[in-house]
Design an enzyme around this catalytic site. Structure first.
Site, mmCIF file in Angstrom:
data_model
loop_
_atom_site.group_PDB
_atom_site.id
_atom_site.type_symbol
_atom_site.label_atom_id
_atom_site.label_comp_id
_atom_site.label_asym_id
_atom_site.label_seq_id
_atom_site.Cartn_x
_atom_site.Cartn_y
_atom_site.Cartn_z
ATOM 1 N N GLU A 193 64.310 113.842 108.477
ATOM 2 C CA GLU A 193 62.893 113.931 108.863
ATOM 3 C C GLU A 193 62.494 112.743 109.756
ATOM 4 O O GLU A 193 61.589 112.867 110.566
ATOM 5 C CB GLU A 193 61.991 114.010 107.618
ATOM 6 C CG GLU A 193 62.293 115.187 106.678
ATOM 7 C CD GLU A 193 61.709 116.551 107.115
ATOM 8 O OE1 GLU A 193 61.307 116.691 108.287
ATOM 9 O OE2 GLU A 193 61.695 117.467 106.264
ATOM 10 N N HIS A 256 63.004 123.472 111.004
ATOM 11 C CA HIS A 256 62.694 123.985 109.665
ATOM 12 C C HIS A 256 62.860 125.498 109.542
ATOM 13 O O HIS A 256 63.076 125.991 108.444
ATOM 14 C CB HIS A 256 61.264 123.589 109.264
ATOM 15 C CG HIS A 256 61.121 122.142 108.906
ATOM 16 N ND1 HIS A 256 61.485 121.119 109.753
ATOM 17 C CD2 HIS A 256 60.668 121.532 107.771
ATOM 18 C CE1 HIS A 256 61.243 119.954 109.176
ATOM 19 N NE2 HIS A 256 60.754 120.167 107.970
HETATM 20 P P1 NAD Z 1 63.208 115.637 95.664
HETATM 21 O O1 NAD Z 1 61.804 115.507 95.369
HETATM 22 O O2 NAD Z 1 63.974 116.722 94.977
HETATM 23 O O3 NAD Z 1 63.929 114.239 95.354
HETATM 24 C C1 NAD Z 1 65.297 114.124 95.596
HETATM 25 C C2 NAD Z 1 66.070 113.616 94.375
HETATM 26 O O4 NAD Z 1 65.950 112.205 94.306
HETATM 27 C C3 NAD Z 1 65.585 114.148 93.047
HETATM 28 O O5 NAD Z 1 66.685 114.353 92.197
HETATM 29 C C4 NAD Z 1 64.716 113.010 92.514
HETATM 30 O O6 NAD Z 1 64.585 113.022 91.128
HETATM 31 C C5 NAD Z 1 65.486 111.813 93.005
HETATM 32 N N1 NAD Z 1 64.726 110.595 93.207
HETATM 33 C C6 NAD Z 1 63.496 110.489 93.752
HETATM 34 N N2 NAD Z 1 63.184 109.206 93.939
HETATM 35 C C7 NAD Z 1 64.211 108.480 93.465
HETATM 36 C C8 NAD Z 1 64.479 107.095 93.413
HETATM 37 N N3 NAD Z 1 63.639 106.190 93.933
HETATM 38 N N4 NAD Z 1 65.631 106.680 92.835
HETATM 39 C C9 NAD Z 1 66.527 107.605 92.371
HETATM 40 N N5 NAD Z 1 66.346 108.931 92.440
HETATM 41 C C10 NAD Z 1 65.199 109.357 93.003
HETATM 42 O O7 NAD Z 1 63.470 115.859 97.234
HETATM 43 P P2 NAD Z 1 62.768 115.250 98.534
HETATM 44 O O8 NAD Z 1 63.814 115.270 99.561
HETATM 45 O O9 NAD Z 1 62.044 113.998 98.257
HETATM 46 O O10 NAD Z 1 61.660 116.342 98.884
HETATM 47 C C11 NAD Z 1 62.014 117.646 99.266
HETATM 48 C C12 NAD Z 1 60.814 118.530 99.068
HETATM 49 O O11 NAD Z 1 59.752 118.096 99.909
HETATM 50 C C13 NAD Z 1 61.064 119.988 99.417
HETATM 51 O O12 NAD Z 1 60.561 120.802 98.392
HETATM 52 C C14 NAD Z 1 60.274 120.187 100.695
HETATM 53 O O13 NAD Z 1 59.823 121.505 100.846
HETATM 54 C C15 NAD Z 1 59.158 119.226 100.515
HETATM 55 N N6 NAD Z 1 58.539 118.795 101.773
HETATM 56 C C16 NAD Z 1 57.191 118.867 101.859
HETATM 57 C C17 NAD Z 1 56.561 118.430 102.998
HETATM 58 C C18 NAD Z 1 55.070 118.438 103.059
HETATM 59 O O14 NAD Z 1 54.521 118.194 104.133
HETATM 60 N N7 NAD Z 1 54.385 118.641 101.974
HETATM 61 C C19 NAD Z 1 57.305 117.921 104.062
HETATM 62 C C20 NAD Z 1 58.679 117.851 103.937
HETATM 63 C C21 NAD Z 1 59.290 118.285 102.775
HETATM 64 N N1 GLY Z 2 56.314 118.777 107.174
HETATM 65 C C1 GLY Z 2 55.501 119.629 107.969
HETATM 66 C C2 GLY Z 2 54.051 119.306 107.921
HETATM 67 O O1 GLY Z 2 53.606 118.455 107.190
HETATM 68 O O2 GLY Z 2 53.304 119.893 108.634
#
Ligand code: NAD
Ligand code: GLY
Length: 368
Positions: A193, A256
């Site tokens: 990202e 995406h």
């Molecule tokens: P996640 O939330 O699953 O976290 C990844 C892993 O890391 C998990 O196992 C978590 O428990 C672990 N973890 C988190 N922080 C930690 C730390 N400090 N130390 C050790 N372990 C840790 O995944 P992600 O990549 O953070 O997020 C992916 C999600 O975000 C997807 O569902 C995606 O659709 C969403 N997303 C949303 C937006 C938005 O604009 N709202 C944008 C991009 C992605």
């Molecule tokens: N990650 C896409 C958005 O926030 O629009």
């Protein structure tokens, strides 16, 4: 030299959304400092929503920092994983809030990665028709993207993030120190990202990422601070122009459309979201080249950088028709036509409907 290097002094950006504007704090040591939450709503009750991996690491430090702001801070600990970004898990948040007598002033703190952040935000949007929430992102991905901008959601078996709401947090607190405990694979997922912001908005940032990719993977704090700050600046600017994605905000979805198809096609949780986006950016770059918008050298450049970030660059063999079916369930589509974010020039992206035959060519060129 005394004190912290200036690149590591806490920095504050603002997401400018009139009455819904809010700060993004970036720096080391923020999560456990009461000062990070000054100015946010005080209330009798607060709930830290986290998961079983992150809560044992950081929930107590956060609870201690909040003790002066709230009489009672409860913890809601969810199962870990994208596969739990669903209705039954969301209901666990509501069950806990109701069981503990949380009222409409209760502040929710999302402590975790994007999964916890998206679900807590959606819970905050719905609980008693809306309670305040604060994002305390603990993954690189959440710090550079998901915690900013107010997109909240859960997945549906037919499509990712299909059920949700736009609902802005009161603040985002990005503590760079929590990235120390992040597994390497998750760090790479976050870099996808970060890389995204270069081709869509800032060619100089793309140059910088290429020059600093090794430092970022080695978790050099100054490099991470710059990556988080520049990413949040770009995201905040885009969201400030187009909060509800009526146009410009779609550029944040570069890679995406292919990426979501990979995630849903393999079953949520097999490839990480950032891995799917990384590979999806290679495919969307290939599409940009096949549309005659970008030279082939751009595709090579993106593939090389994404590979150096530790991310996959070849899509899984789902078959072209399965990819197409999956991509037909996408919020960007209109009138049944799949629309892709493409790079029109370095630093400028746009949304295009593309004939299926060309998409099939891309899938065949970029998958195993
Ligand atoms: P996640 O939330 O699953 O976290 C990844 C892993 O890391 C998990 O196992 C978590 O428990 C672990 N973890 C988190 N922080 C930690 C730390 N400090 N130390 C050790 N372990 C840790 O995944 P992600 O990549 O953070 O997020 C992916 C999600 O975000 C997807 O569902 C995606 O659709 C969403 N997303 C949303 C937006 C938005 O604009 N709202 C944008 C991009 C992605
Ligand atoms: N990650 C896409 C958005 O926030 O629009």
């Amino acid at each position: 030299m005394h004190g912290r290097p200036s690149s590591l002094l806490p920095q504050t950006l603002t997401v400018q959304l009139a009455e819904r504007s809010y700060p993004i704090l970036i720096g080391p040591g923020l999560l456990g400092s009461a000062d990070s939450y000054a100015g946010l709503p005080r209330s009798r009750m607060a709930a830290i929503v986290s998961n079983e991996t992150v809560a044992p690491l950081y929930a107590q430090a956060l609870a201690d920092a909040l003790a002066a702001r709230h009489e009672r801070v409860i913890q809601v600990v969810l199962p870990d994983g994208e596969v739990h970004k669903d209705w039954p898990t969301l209901d666990r948040i509501f069950d806990a809030l109701l069981a503990e007598g949380c009222d409409r002033q209760t502040v929710l703190y999302a402590l975790g990665g994007g999964v916890v952040g998206d679900m807590t935000g959606f819970a905050a949007a719905c609980y008693m028709r809306g309670v305040p929430f604060v994002q305390v992102p603990t993954t690189l991905l959440a710090q550079v993207d998901s915690s900013v901008g107010g997109k909240t959601a859960i997945n549906h078996p037919r499509g990712k993030n299909m059920i949700g709401a736009f609902y802005q947090p009161q603040a985002v607190v990005c503590d760079l120190d929590v990235l120390d405990t992040l597994p390497e694979r998750e760090l790479s997922a976050g870099l996808a990202e970060v890389i995204k912001y270069g081709p869509i908005a800032d060619p100089a940032f793309l140059d910088w990422i290429e020059a600093n990719i090794a430092a970022l993977r080695a978790r050099d704090k100054a490099a991470l601070a710059h990556a988080v700050r520049r990413s949040c600046e770009i995201k905040a600017w885009v969201v400030g122009q187009d909060e509800r994605e009526s146009g410009l905000r779609a550029i944040l979805n570069f890679g995406h459309t292919f990426g979501h198809a990979i995630e849903a096609g393999l079953g949520y949780g097999h490839w990480l979201h950032g891995e799917a986006v990384g590979c999806g950016m290679v495919m969307a770059s290939e599409l940009s080249a096949r549309l005659g918008l970008m030279p082939a050298s751009f595709v090579d450049r993106m593939r090389r950088l994404i590979e150096r970030a530790g991310l996959p660059v070849q899509g899984p063999p789902l078959g072209a028709s399965r990819y197409l079916d999956l991509m037909r369930v996408d919020k960007k589509n209109e009138g049944g036509q799949i629309r892709f974010v493409v790079i029109e020039a370095l630093g400028r992206a746009g949304l295009r409907a593309v004939p299926d035959a060309l998409v099939v060519e891309v899938i065949e060129a970029c998958t195993a």
